[in-house]
Motif scaffolding. Structure first.
Motif, PDB file in Angstrom:
ATOM      1  N   GLN A 172       0.670  -6.449   6.404  1.00 40.11           N
ATOM      2  CA  GLN A 172       1.861  -6.602   7.232  1.00 40.11           C
ATOM      3  C   GLN A 172       2.494  -7.960   6.988  1.00 40.11           C
ATOM      4  N   GLU A 221       8.740 -10.727  10.216  1.00 35.81           N
ATOM      5  CA  GLU A 221      10.131 -11.038   9.914  1.00 35.81           C
ATOM      6  C   GLU A 221      10.711 -11.874  11.059  1.00 35.81           C
ATOM      7  N   ARG A 238      10.107 -15.226   6.388  1.00 32.52           N
ATOM      8  CA  ARG A 238       8.951 -14.333   6.409  1.00 32.52           C
ATOM      9  C   ARG A 238       7.654 -15.120   6.510  1.00 32.52           C
ATOM     10  N   ALA A 277       6.278  -6.104  10.494  1.00 35.61           N
ATOM     11  CA  ALA A 277       6.576  -4.963   9.627  1.00 35.61           C
ATOM     12  C   ALA A 277       5.284  -4.492   8.970  1.00 35.61           C
ATOM     13  N   ASP A 278       4.985  -3.199   9.146  1.00 34.15           N
ATOM     14  CA  ASP A 278       3.740  -2.695   8.569  1.00 34.15           C
ATOM     15  C   ASP A 278       3.902  -2.223   7.126  1.00 34.15           C
ATOM     16  N   GLN A 279       5.158  -2.153   6.661  1.00 35.10           N
ATOM     17  CA  GLN A 279       5.378  -1.826   5.252  1.00 35.10           C
ATOM     18  C   GLN A 279       5.830  -3.100   4.547  1.00 35.10           C
ATOM     19  N   VAL A 280       5.052  -3.527   3.576  1.00 37.23           N
ATOM     20  CA  VAL A 280       5.271  -4.822   2.941  1.00 37.23           C
ATOM     21  C   VAL A 280       5.950  -4.619   1.587  1.00 37.23           C
ATOM     22  N   PRO A 281       7.085  -5.297   1.335  1.00 39.79           N
ATOM     23  CA  PRO A 281       7.742  -5.174   0.025  1.00 39.79           C
ATOM     24  C   PRO A 281       6.826  -5.651  -1.098  1.00 39.79           C
ATOM     25  N   LYS A 321      13.705   3.437   7.848  1.00 41.40           N
ATOM     26  CA  LYS A 321      12.823   3.159   6.719  1.00 41.40           C
ATOM     27  C   LYS A 321      13.237   3.911   5.458  1.00 41.40           C
ATOM     28  N   GLN A 364      14.312  -3.276  -1.277  1.00 46.77           N
ATOM     29  CA  GLN A 364      13.220  -3.317  -0.313  1.00 46.77           C
ATOM     30  C   GLN A 364      13.795  -3.159   1.086  1.00 46.77           C
ATOM     31  N   THR A 388      12.285  -3.323   5.425  1.00 45.70           N
ATOM     32  CA  THR A 388      11.250  -3.344   6.448  1.00 45.70           C
ATOM     33  C   THR A 388      11.907  -3.029   7.783  1.00 45.70           C
ATOM     34  N   SER A 432      15.934  -3.868  11.240  1.00 48.29           N
ATOM     35  CA  SER A 432      15.499  -3.672   9.860  1.00 48.29           C
ATOM     36  C   SER A 432      16.076  -4.789   9.003  1.00 48.29           C
TER      37      SER A 432
END
Length: 206
Positions: free
Chosen positions: A3, A6, A62, A99-103, A138, A146, A148, A167
């Motif tokens: 994670q 942001e 970040r 953010a649990d989705q990491v670029p 998403k 990317q 998030t 987002s």
């Protein structure tokens, strides 16, 4: 890394502030990226704004953990910058989320277009409805490098003004943001009271 955190700050600079002072402010905010805990930091003017509120500048940074963000906020360099420039800000809004989705890369490509979207959802919207909105946000639009998404948390002392979902997306160019606009309007517009959309351009060189 599972994670990232942001950190978004929107500023409205007072109209009577001269351009040299604004440039000095932007350069000082950019220098906050030298604080160890900041993995990435952009500060600069807003290129395009769609909002019920008025803002002129944006900071996006970040962090690997909430603790790293707290350390940044409490760092003497950050505290000094806030104290020094607060007098020229007419309004400030901050928004933080995990953010649990990491670029793949935490540092967006040079020359890309950043897009921050903040949503104020309808008052009685269920948690299931909020989750559905985040799933739509998403969805990766054509041209997006990317993206998030997350629910806002009160990491910062500055008020988020009732906005609760955000987002951050980076696109290859300004033209690619239009598809993202249409996607949100079509799929989540009925569940949202207000929207803030902030576009900014990442410099081609530092």
């Amino acid at each position: 890394m599972s994670q990232i955190v942001e950190h978004i700050v929107l500023f409205k600079v007072k109209e009577d502030v001269d351009s040299d002072k604004i440039d000095a402010m932007v350069n000082d905010l950019k220098n906050l990226g030298t604080i160890d805990q900041a993995v990435y930091l952009f500060a600069g003017p807003i290129h395009r704004l769609i909002s019920p509120l008025s803002f002129t500048h944006v900071l996006h940074s970040r962090y690997r953990t909430k603790e790293d963000l707290n350390a940044y906020v409490e760092h003497p360099q950050h505290l000094r910058a806030v104290e020094e420039w607060m007098a020229i800000w007419e309004d400030v809004m901050a928004f933080d989320y995990i953010a649990d989705q990491v670029p793949g890369s935490l540092i967006p490509p040079q020359g890309s277009v950043g897009r921050i979207t903040l949503l104020k959802v309808k008052e009685n919207l269920s948690d299931e409805g909020k989750t559905g909105i985040m799933e739509v946000m998403k969805e990766k639009s054509p041209g997006a490098d990317q993206i998030t998404v997350g629910l806002g948390e009160t990491f910062s002392p500055v008020n988020a003004k009732g906005f609760s979902i955000a987002s951050v997306a980076y696109f290859k160019g300004m033209g690619e943001t239009e598809a993202h606009d249409e996607l949100l309007k079509e799929k989540v517009g009925d569940y949202v009271d207000d929207t803030i959309v902030v576009d900014f351009v990442v410099p081609s060189s530092s």
